[in-house]
Design a protein around this motif. Sequence first.
Motif, PDB file in Angstrom:
ATOM      1  N   LEU A  11      32.203  39.378  33.638  1.00 41.64           N
ATOM      2  CA  LEU A  11      31.668  38.091  33.192  1.00 41.64           C
ATOM      3  C   LEU A  11      32.250  37.676  31.845  1.00 41.64           C
ATOM      4  O   LEU A  11      31.564  37.137  30.994  1.00 41.64           O
ATOM      5  N   GLY A  12      33.533  37.942  31.674  1.00 44.61           N
ATOM      6  CA  GLY A  12      34.226  37.505  30.478  1.00 44.61           C
ATOM      7  C   GLY A  12      34.723  36.083  30.620  1.00 44.61           C
ATOM      8  O   GLY A  12      34.189  35.295  31.410  1.00 44.61           O
ATOM      9  N   LEU A  13      35.767  35.744  29.872  1.00 42.96           N
ATOM     10  CA  LEU A  13      36.310  34.382  29.903  1.00 42.96           C
ATOM     11  C   LEU A  13      36.707  33.963  31.315  1.00 42.96           C
ATOM     12  O   LEU A  13      36.324  32.888  31.785  1.00 42.96           O
ATOM     13  N   ILE A  14      37.470  34.812  32.007  1.00 45.93           N
ATOM     14  CA  ILE A  14      37.980  34.445  33.331  1.00 45.93           C
ATOM     15  C   ILE A  14      36.867  34.441  34.374  1.00 45.93           C
ATOM     16  O   ILE A  14      36.655  33.446  35.073  1.00 45.93           O
ATOM     17  N   GLY A  15      36.146  35.549  34.481  1.00 48.38           N
ATOM     18  CA  GLY A  15      35.079  35.619  35.472  1.00 48.38           C
ATOM     19  C   GLY A  15      33.990  34.592  35.242  1.00 48.38           C
ATOM     20  O   GLY A  15      33.506  33.954  36.187  1.00 48.38           O
ATOM     21  N   ILE A  67      33.576  38.518  47.061  1.00 52.57           N
ATOM     22  CA  ILE A  67      33.579  39.374  45.879  1.00 52.57           C
ATOM     23  C   ILE A  67      34.838  39.072  45.074  1.00 52.57           C
ATOM     24  O   ILE A  67      35.949  39.149  45.603  1.00 52.57           O
ATOM     25  N   ILE A  68      34.663  38.716  43.806  1.00 53.53           N
ATOM     26  CA  ILE A  68      35.785  38.403  42.921  1.00 53.53           C
ATOM     27  C   ILE A  68      35.815  39.438  41.801  1.00 53.53           C
ATOM     28  O   ILE A  68      34.855  39.552  41.028  1.00 53.53           O
ATOM     29  N   LEU A  69      36.895  40.190  41.718  1.00 58.32           N
ATOM     30  CA  LEU A  69      37.036  41.241  40.715  1.00 58.32           C
ATOM     31  C   LEU A  69      37.795  40.681  39.516  1.00 58.32           C
ATOM     32  O   LEU A  69      39.019  40.589  39.521  1.00 58.32           O
ATOM     33  N   ALA A  70      37.053  40.295  38.486  1.00 58.68           N
ATOM     34  CA  ALA A  70      37.650  39.719  37.281  1.00 58.68           C
ATOM     35  C   ALA A  70      37.548  40.723  36.140  1.00 58.68           C
ATOM     36  O   ALA A  70      36.978  40.449  35.081  1.00 58.68           O
ATOM     37  N   VAL A  71      38.098  41.902  36.382  1.00 56.63           N
ATOM     38  CA  VAL A  71      38.053  43.003  35.420  1.00 56.63           C
ATOM     39  C   VAL A  71      39.488  43.486  35.180  1.00 56.63           C
ATOM     40  O   VAL A  71      40.417  43.081  35.892  1.00 56.63           O
ATOM     41  N   PRO A  72      39.701  44.357  34.183  1.00 57.02           N
ATOM     42  CA  PRO A  72      41.057  44.865  33.941  1.00 57.02           C
ATOM     43  C   PRO A  72      41.677  45.502  35.188  1.00 57.02           C
ATOM     44  O   PRO A  72      40.958  45.941  36.103  1.00 57.02           O
ATOM     45  N   ILE A  73      42.990  45.585  35.204  1.00 56.09           N
ATOM     46  CA  ILE A  73      43.715  45.994  36.407  1.00 56.09           C
ATOM     47  C   ILE A  73      43.309  47.379  36.891  1.00 56.09           C
ATOM     48  O   ILE A  73      43.036  47.584  38.086  1.00 56.09           O
ATOM     49  N   LYS A  74      43.243  48.347  35.985  1.00 58.94           N
ATOM     50  CA  LYS A  74      42.861  49.710  36.388  1.00 58.94           C
ATOM     51  C   LYS A  74      41.459  49.719  36.990  1.00 58.94           C
ATOM     52  O   LYS A  74      41.207  50.378  38.001  1.00 58.94           O
ATOM     53  N   GLN A  75      40.541  48.973  36.376  1.00 56.13           N
ATOM     54  CA  GLN A  75      39.173  48.910  36.897  1.00 56.13           C
ATOM     55  C   GLN A  75      39.125  48.191  38.232  1.00 56.13           C
ATOM     56  O   GLN A  75      38.331  48.542  39.113  1.00 56.13           O
ATOM     57  N   THR A  76      39.969  47.176  38.411  1.00 51.32           N
ATOM     58  CA  THR A  76      40.059  46.487  39.705  1.00 51.32           C
ATOM     59  C   THR A  76      40.419  47.472  40.804  1.00 51.32           C
ATOM     60  O   THR A  76      39.795  47.489  41.880  1.00 51.32           O
ATOM     61  N   ILE A  77      41.400  48.314  40.543  1.00 49.78           N
ATOM     62  CA  ILE A  77      41.825  49.306  41.536  1.00 49.78           C
ATOM     63  C   ILE A  77      40.705  50.312  41.802  1.00 49.78           C
ATOM     64  O   ILE A  77      40.448  50.692  42.957  1.00 49.78           O
ATOM     65  N   ASP A  78      40.011  50.735  40.750  1.00 54.84           N
ATOM     66  CA  ASP A  78      38.869  51.643  40.927  1.00 54.84           C
ATOM     67  C   ASP A  78      37.779  51.000  41.779  1.00 54.84           C
ATOM     68  O   ASP A  78      37.186  51.651  42.656  1.00 54.84           O
ATOM     69  N   ASN A  91      33.479  40.854  57.359  1.00 56.39           N
ATOM     70  CA  ASN A  91      34.395  39.758  57.003  1.00 56.39           C
ATOM     71  C   ASN A  91      34.197  39.242  55.580  1.00 56.39           C
ATOM     72  O   ASN A  91      34.625  38.120  55.257  1.00 56.39           O
ATOM     73  N   VAL A  92      33.569  40.016  54.721  1.00 55.29           N
ATOM     74  CA  VAL A  92      33.470  39.622  53.322  1.00 55.29           C
ATOM     75  C   VAL A  92      34.883  39.398  52.770  1.00 55.29           C
ATOM     76  O   VAL A  92      35.827  40.116  53.098  1.00 55.29           O
ATOM     77  N   ILE A  93      35.026  38.370  51.956  1.00 53.54           N
ATOM     78  CA  ILE A  93      36.306  38.093  51.307  1.00 53.54           C
ATOM     79  C   ILE A  93      36.312  38.774  49.944  1.00 53.54           C
ATOM     80  O   ILE A  93      35.403  38.573  49.138  1.00 53.54           O
ATOM     81  N   ILE A  94      37.336  39.576  49.705  1.00 53.78           N
ATOM     82  CA  ILE A  94      37.499  40.257  48.423  1.00 53.78           C
ATOM     83  C   ILE A  94      38.792  39.755  47.779  1.00 53.78           C
ATOM     84  O   ILE A  94      39.827  39.660  48.440  1.00 53.78           O
TER      85      ILE A  94
END
Length: 368
Positions: A11-15, A67-78, A91-94
């Motif tokens: 929930l930063g600037l981008i999210g 689901i929108i992952l607006a976190v740093p890249i390493k955390q996105t992969i985790d 059929n959830v969209i990620i």
Amino acid sequence: MTQKNIYIAGLGLIGGSIALGIRRAHPDYHILGYNRSDLSRNVALERGIVDKATDNFAEFAGLADVIILAVPIKQTIDFLQQLAELDLKENVIITDAGSTKLEIVQAAEKFLSGKPVQFVGSHPMAGSHKSGAIAADATLFENAYYIFTPTSLTKETTISELRDLLAGLKAKYIEIDAKEHDQVTSQISHFPHILASALMEQAADYADQHDLTNRFAAGGFRDMTRIAESEPGMWTSILLTNPTAVLERIEDFKRRLDKVAELISQRKEEDIWEFFDLGRQKRKEMKIHKRGGVDSSFNIFVDVPDEEDVILHILELLRGTSLVNVHINEENREDINGILQISFKNQKDQQHAEKVITENTNYKVIIA
């Protein structure tokens, strides 16, 4: 319209800005949020950016239609790995919001393969020197490129559904291969950040022996090094997830610098002139003034005299426009005028500003 649950992790600037854009177009959608820090969660709730927030990523994942992952890249992969182990809606969209795409796409295809989910990589190419949920702005992505990188988990309707969801962002949507995305951004985004920081380091060391360096640093130097103030953790992650392309750009630039050094040492006046002229011509040809990149904005430059209330008068003329920044460039000038640089969020306000200032003053106005 069917109500949907949208889960935004980060929930930063981008999210936060994505959430505000979704709410603008779909006020009936239920927006859930994840953030590790209490501060951003509380701000997001207070501002109405999200309806509910958690510090446990798994808590809302099973409720989400998107689901929108607006976190740093390493955390996105985790998080992609965690999602593979959770009970998600069919059929959830990620998707994500990372600045590099190939490693994220490969991770999604590795962890989510065989699952009844959809995945497409995303990169909203806009940003700000501000951060956190407090800086979230629904207009952040207006006229900026929002890139989708399709994968083997992207269905025929995935991107069109996301475009409808994100319609309130008023962005420009484009699809590109993940590898090509990383190649292109290595040149126009990643390498320039390296160059800006290296130039700042060089100037700081040089100032140890030549203290006027800091005093005279203005104009072009300031503009070239502005992005050196970017968040170091993010850029470390970006470089380490796109190393091959970035290293190639560094080597290419070394060769170009060596070539210029040779021209100077051999005092080849005509070739040096052609070097600068080629740069000038190529910049004119490139769509560099059109919004679509990170931290992009629409600028005007106004020659203003050193007189009382000049700036207040100009700002009054611009009442109602979306200003991003106002800066007075007056360092090291030998004439009586300074340069007022005004940045806008969109081209419409930029053009309006040029018109009203030109019509109501005798100041020279330049669009850039």
